[in-house]
Design a protein around this motif. Structure first.
Motif, PDB file in Angstrom:
ATOM      1  N   ILE A   4       0.922  -1.265   0.040  1.00 34.25           N
ATOM      2  CA  ILE A   4       0.042  -0.246   0.143  1.00 34.25           C
ATOM      3  C   ILE A   4       0.930   0.902   0.173  1.00 34.25           C
ATOM      4  O   ILE A   4       1.667   1.379   0.871  1.00 34.25           O
ATOM      5  CB  ILE A   4      -0.768   0.103   1.582  1.00 34.25           C
ATOM      6  N   ILE A   5       0.488   2.411  -1.003  1.00 29.16           N
ATOM      7  CA  ILE A   5       1.143   3.769  -0.953  1.00 29.16           C
ATOM      8  C   ILE A   5       0.329   4.362  -0.101  1.00 29.16           C
ATOM      9  O   ILE A   5      -0.994   4.465  -0.621  1.00 29.16           O
ATOM     10  CB  ILE A   5       1.708   3.452  -2.421  1.00 29.16           C
ATOM     11  N   VAL A   6       0.504   5.547   0.460  1.00 32.94           N
ATOM     12  CA  VAL A   6      -0.231   6.433   0.009  1.00 32.94           C
ATOM     13  C   VAL A   6       0.238   7.880  -0.620  1.00 32.94           C
ATOM     14  O   VAL A   6       0.812   8.136  -0.711  1.00 32.94           O
ATOM     15  CB  VAL A   6       0.550   7.193   1.990  1.00 32.94           C
ATOM     16  N   VAL A   7      -0.712   8.117  -0.965  1.00 34.14           N
ATOM     17  CA  VAL A   7      -0.261   9.582  -1.479  1.00 34.14           C
ATOM     18  C   VAL A   7      -1.577  10.655  -1.471  1.00 34.14           C
ATOM     19  O   VAL A   7      -2.544  10.486  -1.046  1.00 34.14           O
ATOM     20  CB  VAL A   7      -1.273   9.015  -3.466  1.00 34.14           C
ATOM     21  N   HIS A   8      -0.604  11.672  -1.910  1.00 35.28           N
ATOM     22  CA  HIS A   8      -2.090  12.695  -1.498  1.00 35.28           C
ATOM     23  C   HIS A   8      -2.327  13.086  -2.781  1.00 35.28           C
ATOM     24  O   HIS A   8      -1.478  13.092  -3.863  1.00 35.28           O
ATOM     25  CB  HIS A   8      -1.160  14.159  -1.625  1.00 35.28           C
ATOM     26  N   GLU A   9      -3.320  13.278  -3.092  1.00 31.53           N
ATOM     27  CA  GLU A   9      -4.449  13.665  -3.649  1.00 31.53           C
ATOM     28  C   GLU A   9      -4.075  15.840  -3.390  1.00 31.53           C
ATOM     29  O   GLU A   9      -4.605  16.355  -2.323  1.00 31.53           O
ATOM     30  CB  GLU A   9      -5.921  14.213  -3.911  1.00 31.53           C
ATOM     31  N   GLN A  32      -6.486  15.450  -0.187  1.00 31.55           N
ATOM     32  CA  GLN A  32      -7.031  14.800   0.095  1.00 31.55           C
ATOM     33  C   GLN A  32      -6.475  13.248   0.596  1.00 31.55           C
ATOM     34  O   GLN A  32      -5.015  13.810  -0.729  1.00 31.55           O
ATOM     35  CB  GLN A  32      -8.285  13.800  -0.388  1.00 31.55           C
ATOM     36  N   VAL A  33      -6.335  12.596   1.351  1.00 27.23           N
ATOM     37  CA  VAL A  33      -5.151  11.566   1.696  1.00 27.23           C
ATOM     38  C   VAL A  33      -5.734  10.357   0.899  1.00 27.23           C
ATOM     39  O   VAL A  33      -7.155  10.234   2.040  1.00 27.23           O
ATOM     40  CB  VAL A  33      -4.591  11.234   2.962  1.00 27.23           C
ATOM     41  N   HIS A  34      -5.442   9.562  -0.078  1.00 25.23           N
ATOM     42  CA  HIS A  34      -5.741   7.671  -0.388  1.00 25.23           C
ATOM     43  C   HIS A  34      -4.536   7.471  -0.550  1.00 25.23           C
ATOM     44  O   HIS A  34      -3.368   7.554  -0.210  1.00 25.23           O
ATOM     45  CB  HIS A  34      -5.454   8.288  -1.876  1.00 25.23           C
ATOM     46  N   ALA A  35      -5.232   5.623  -0.360  1.00 24.74           N
ATOM     47  CA  ALA A  35      -4.561   4.545  -0.799  1.00 24.74           C
ATOM     48  C   ALA A  35      -4.240   3.725  -1.301  1.00 24.74           C
ATOM     49  O   ALA A  35      -5.664   4.741  -2.889  1.00 24.74           O
ATOM     50  CB  ALA A  35      -4.490   3.959   0.934  1.00 24.74           C
ATOM     51  N   ALA A  36      -3.460   3.482  -2.215  1.00 25.35           N
ATOM     52  CA  ALA A  36      -3.515   2.980  -3.532  1.00 25.35           C
ATOM     53  C   ALA A  36      -2.191   1.376  -3.914  1.00 25.35           C
ATOM     54  O   ALA A  36      -1.267   1.306  -2.429  1.00 25.35           O
ATOM     55  CB  ALA A  36      -2.748   3.814  -4.358  1.00 25.35           C
ATOM     56  N   PRO A  37      -2.513   0.583  -4.843  1.00 27.04           N
ATOM     57  CA  PRO A  37      -2.004  -0.429  -4.366  1.00 27.04           C
ATOM     58  C   PRO A  37      -0.602  -0.559  -4.666  1.00 27.04           C
ATOM     59  O   PRO A  37      -0.168   1.069  -5.530  1.00 27.04           O
ATOM     60  CB  PRO A  37      -2.158  -1.692  -5.242  1.00 27.04           C
ATOM     61  N   THR A  50      -5.918   4.773  -7.272  1.00 23.11           N
ATOM     62  CA  THR A  50      -6.396   4.441  -6.179  1.00 23.11           C
ATOM     63  C   THR A  50      -7.753   3.230  -5.528  1.00 23.11           C
ATOM     64  O   THR A  50      -7.310   3.080  -6.076  1.00 23.11           O
ATOM     65  CB  THR A  50      -7.065   5.637  -5.083  1.00 23.11           C
ATOM     66  N   LEU A  51      -7.852   3.473  -3.571  1.00 29.19           N
ATOM     67  CA  LEU A  51      -8.837   2.031  -3.609  1.00 29.19           C
ATOM     68  C   LEU A  51     -10.064   2.083  -3.971  1.00 29.19           C
ATOM     69  O   LEU A  51     -10.874   1.706  -4.296  1.00 29.19           O
ATOM     70  CB  LEU A  51      -8.304   2.004  -1.497  1.00 29.19           C
ATOM     71  N   CYS A  52      -9.815   4.098  -4.431  1.00 29.51           N
ATOM     72  CA  CYS A  52     -11.147   4.675  -4.147  1.00 29.51           C
ATOM     73  C   CYS A  52     -11.660   4.665  -5.804  1.00 29.51           C
ATOM     74  O   CYS A  52     -12.886   5.140  -6.191  1.00 29.51           O
ATOM     75  CB  CYS A  52     -11.709   5.541  -3.011  1.00 29.51           C
ATOM     76  N   GLY A  53     -10.231   4.442  -6.293  1.00 29.08           N
ATOM     77  CA  GLY A  53     -10.570   4.375  -8.312  1.00 29.08           C
ATOM     78  C   GLY A  53      -9.799   5.499  -8.850  1.00 29.08           C
ATOM     79  O   GLY A  53     -10.601   5.946 -10.126  1.00 29.08           O
ATOM     80  N   LYS A  54      -9.427   6.434  -7.916  1.00 31.26           N
ATOM     81  CA  LYS A  54      -8.860   7.972  -8.684  1.00 31.26           C
ATOM     82  C   LYS A  54      -7.837   7.469  -9.104  1.00 31.26           C
ATOM     83  O   LYS A  54      -7.100   6.615  -8.397  1.00 31.26           O
ATOM     84  CB  LYS A  54      -9.153   9.058  -7.380  1.00 31.26           C
ATOM     85  N   ASP A  55      -7.465   8.112 -10.011  1.00 29.46           N
ATOM     86  CA  ASP A  55      -6.235   8.285 -11.396  1.00 29.46           C
ATOM     87  C   ASP A  55      -5.385   8.859 -10.564  1.00 29.46           C
ATOM     88  O   ASP A  55      -4.949  10.285  -9.600  1.00 29.46           O
ATOM     89  CB  ASP A  55      -6.191   9.179 -12.053  1.00 29.46           C
ATOM     90  N   THR A  56      -3.853   8.339  -9.907  1.00 25.85           N
ATOM     91  CA  THR A  56      -2.716   8.334  -9.333  1.00 25.85           C
ATOM     92  C   THR A  56      -2.053   9.464 -10.124  1.00 25.85           C
ATOM     93  O   THR A  56      -1.495   9.841  -9.046  1.00 25.85           O
ATOM     94  CB  THR A  56      -2.136   7.688  -8.684  1.00 25.85           C
ATOM     95  N   ASP A  88      -9.967   4.909   2.686  1.00 24.68           N
ATOM     96  CA  ASP A  88     -10.454   4.065   4.731  1.00 24.68           C
ATOM     97  C   ASP A  88     -11.701   3.074   4.770  1.00 24.68           C
ATOM     98  O   ASP A  88     -10.920   1.993   5.338  1.00 24.68           O
ATOM     99  CB  ASP A  88     -10.534   5.531   5.422  1.00 24.68           C
ATOM    100  N   ALA A  89     -12.762   3.147   4.145  1.00 21.43           N
ATOM    101  CA  ALA A  89     -13.336   2.088   4.384  1.00 21.43           C
ATOM    102  C   ALA A  89     -12.935   0.494   3.704  1.00 21.43           C
ATOM    103  O   ALA A  89     -12.348  -0.530   4.300  1.00 21.43           O
ATOM    104  CB  ALA A  89     -14.860   2.246   3.498  1.00 21.43           C
ATOM    105  N   VAL A  90     -12.110   0.562   2.147  1.00 27.06           N
ATOM    106  CA  VAL A  90     -10.871  -0.988   1.828  1.00 27.06           C
ATOM    107  C   VAL A  90     -10.535  -0.546   2.611  1.00 27.06           C
ATOM    108  O   VAL A  90     -10.613  -2.614   3.004  1.00 27.06           O
ATOM    109  CB  VAL A  90     -11.189  -0.699   0.361  1.00 27.06           C
ATOM    110  N   MET A  91      -9.455  -0.088   3.439  1.00 26.52           N
ATOM    111  CA  MET A  91      -8.462  -0.440   4.122  1.00 26.52           C
ATOM    112  C   MET A  91      -8.332  -1.040   5.190  1.00 26.52           C
ATOM    113  O   MET A  91      -8.584  -1.838   6.089  1.00 26.52           O
ATOM    114  CB  MET A  91      -7.636   0.826   4.413  1.00 26.52           C
TER     115      MET A  91
END
Length: 94
Positions: A4-9, A32-37, A50-56, A88-91
């Motif tokens: 898991i990589i933490v990414v900043h939007e 916003q702070v997102h999680a991405a594989p 990201t885990l919520c589907g946004k483009d990183t 966060d819900a996915v995590m």
């Protein structure tokens, strides 16, 4: 939590590096702070979504690395108010 990589939007487009020196736009506020594989074959680069589907593509990897310890957050504690609720819900489910 490996992989898991933490990414900043950011509030502005991602900084563009033009040669040596700091990237233009560096230091933009985090929206916003997102999680991405992690991307295939790496443990330090985020995958395309990201885990919520946004483009990183326009996001920046955070310096934070999830510890993997039970009960510890996957996100930087000082950015708890900026965490994407969908990521966060996915995590929480994993």
């Amino acid at each position: 939590m490996s992989g898991i990589i933490v990414v900043h939007e950011l509030d502005t487009p991602a900084p563009v590096r033009t040669g040596k020196g700091p990237a233009q736009g560096a230091g933009a506020p985090v929206r916003q702070v997102h999680a991405a594989p992690a991307a295939p074959g790496t443990t330090t680069e985020p995958g395309p979504r990201t885990l919520c589907g946004k483009d990183t593509f326009a996001m920046e990897p955070a310096r934070w690395t999830p510890s993997g310890q039970p009960g510890s957050p996957w996100y930087p504690p000082q950015e708890a108010n900026l965490v994407c609720s969908s990521c966060d819900a996915v995590m929480d489910d994993s």
